[in-house]
Design an enzyme around this catalytic site. Structure first.
Site, PDB file in Angstrom:
ATOM      1  CD  GLU A 257       6.018  29.349   9.889  1.00  0.00           C
ATOM      2  OE1 GLU A 257       5.889  29.515  10.929  1.00  0.00           O
ATOM      3  OE2 GLU A 257       6.687  28.135   9.487  1.00  0.00           O
TER       4      GLU A 257
ATOM      5  N   GLY B 238      -2.571  16.317  21.941  1.00  0.00           N
ATOM      6  CA  GLY B 238      -2.028  15.178  21.029  1.00  0.00           C
ATOM      7  C   GLY B 238      -1.004  14.541  21.801  1.00  0.00           C
ATOM      8  NE  ARG B 239       1.504   9.778  17.691  1.00  0.00           N
ATOM      9  CZ  ARG B 239       0.683  10.048  16.673  1.00  0.00           C
ATOM     10  NH1 ARG B 239       0.214  11.245  16.496  1.00  0.00           N
ATOM     11  NH2 ARG B 239       0.113   9.047  16.363  1.00  0.00           N
ATOM     12  CB  ILE B 240       3.559  17.495  20.554  1.00  0.00           C
ATOM     13  CG1 ILE B 240       4.088  16.964  19.349  1.00  0.00           C
ATOM     14  CG2 ILE B 240       4.504  18.704  21.052  1.00  0.00           C
ATOM     15  CD1 ILE B 240       4.159  17.658  18.107  1.00  0.00           C
TER      16      ILE B 240
ATOM     17  CB  ILE C 101       5.805  24.690  19.584  1.00  0.00           C
ATOM     18  CG1 ILE C 101       4.853  23.800  20.590  1.00  0.00           C
ATOM     19  CG2 ILE C 101       6.835  25.277  20.403  1.00  0.00           C
ATOM     20  CD1 ILE C 101       5.543  22.603  21.081  1.00  0.00           C
ATOM     21  CB  ALA C 102       0.648  24.615  17.408  1.00  0.00           C
ATOM     22  NE  ARG C 103       2.065  23.461  10.462  1.00  0.00           N
ATOM     23  CZ  ARG C 103       2.994  22.967  10.832  1.00  0.00           C
ATOM     24  NH1 ARG C 103       3.714  23.079  11.604  1.00  0.00           N
ATOM     25  NH2 ARG C 103       3.366  21.785  10.246  1.00  0.00           N
TER      26      ARG C 103
ATOM     27  CG  HIS D 189       8.309  26.299  11.530  1.00  0.00           C
ATOM     28  ND1 HIS D 189       7.023  26.233  10.884  1.00  0.00           N
ATOM     29  CD2 HIS D 189       8.222  24.922  12.161  1.00  0.00           C
ATOM     30  CE1 HIS D 189       6.375  25.118  11.222  1.00  0.00           C
ATOM     31  NE2 HIS D 189       6.905  24.407  11.960  1.00  0.00           N
TER      32      HIS D 189
END
Ligand code: DGY
Length: 332
Positions: A271, A158-160, A240-242, A289
């Site tokens: 988390e 996606g964008r990231i 860095i997603a989830r 996070h």
């Protein structure tokens, strides 16, 4: 007689300037003291509120929606919206909005920060120095892996993911490969310089693998023991997603056994708790996070959530709805 302002709840402390902006349009109940509410206290605070300004961590499910029948919109100040139970929100005709776009570059920067720190053993080096072990030059001291000129794998484009690809190609001369649910249009592939490959190929070929896919039932444990076994022993994994996309227990074992070289994580299963196996290994960089945590990006995220609330209640419409079918159902 003055016009009644719609009642909303801001459930965590945010910048005062955003509260003041919201107060121009809404009757705002806020938690500026950042009190740690239990689920029951949160539901109690939501009573009578038609809008919720959320951070992205609050579970919006059937139980909450049943208990808060006045609620009409939940505006996350995050791009992720895995806190939303969309079928339940649709059933209760509650709109959800997220905050895409405004954090793309900041989060991509942080992905690279983790990649560089893990590959070049930055935090291990700092611990070594602070603990007083650095007493002389040593040929093999804290040798890491190169990032420039290597193959960067991106799972989720996606964008990231695309912003990471650009950094890899333009900044570090990397060969960029990616895997995504659907292949990107040819012009986007050309512009990002990224080549589409199957998931197994991605795992096998990447020197460094960055995870940027959204969390859903189908991406749960997308990286587990079997996937880690396909990766190069010299590889670095960045998430860095989830949390939940990586099987943290399997990752801890892979790092302990040197099945892969290192990892950089910003997100965790369950988390803010962190799997003890991850805390026990040294070849990992652990962040709490903070991928989007810069002052200007936090304000932009909060402003977009505020825009969504203002647009929903005051005519222009929300900018970034995630279940727009609710708007049509309400209008019908
Ligand atoms: C997001 O926006 O989803 C980031 O993870 C920050 O919460």
């Amino acid at each position: 007689m003055g016009v009644t302002k719609p009642p909303i709840l801001v459930c965590r402390a945010i910048a005062q300037e955003t509260i003041e902006r919201l107060e121009q349009h809404f009757d705002v109940r806020s938690n500026q003291g950042d009190e740690p509410w239990s689920r029951e206290q949160f539901i109690a605070a939501l009573q009578g509120r038609e809008g919720l300004f959320a951070t992205g961590g609050e579970r919006i499910d059937a139980q909450l929606l049943q208990a808060c029948p006045q609620l009409r919109i939940v505006a996350n100040m995050s791009v992720g919206f895995n806190n939303f139970d969309i079928p339940a929100m649709n059933a209760h005709r509650v709109l959800g909005t997220n905050a895409p776009g405004v954090l793309t570059e900041t989060t991509a920067d942080f992905g690279f920060a983790l990649l560089l720190a893990a590959a070049r053993r930055v935090t291990e080096g700092e611990r070594y120095l602070r603990e007083g072990h650095w007493t002389r030059w040593e040929y093999g001291m804290l040798q890491g892996a190169d990032v420039h000129g290597t193959t960067l794998g991106i799972l989720g484009m996606g964008r990231i993911g695309q912003a990471i690809a650009r950094r890899g190609r333009l900044g570090f001369g990397m060969n960029v490969i990616y895997h995504n649910r659907s292949r990107l249009a040819a012009d986007v592939e050309l512009e990002t310089g990224a080549t589409y490959v199957g998931k197994d190929e991605l795992l096998k070929q990447a020197d460094h693998l960055v995870l940027v896919l959204p969390y859903s039932a189908s991406s749960h444990h997308a990286i587990g023991a079997a996937e880690l076994a396909l990766m190069k022993p010299s590889a670095v994994l960045v998430n860095i997603a989830r949390g939940g996309i990586v099987d943290d227990a399997a990752l801890a074992a892979a790092l302990r056994n040197k099945r892969i070289a290192a990892a950089g994580l910003d997100v965790y299963e369950g988390e803010p708790a962190v799997h003890p196996g991850l805390l026990a290994v040294s070849n990992i960089v652990l962040a709490p996070h903070i991928g989007s945590a810069t002052a200007s990006t936090r304000i932009a995220m909060a402003n977009l959530a505020a825009d969504n609330l203002v647009g929903f209640f005051h005519g222009a419409g929300p900018k970034t709805p995630v279940n727009p079918e609710v708007l049509n159902a309400v209008a019908a």
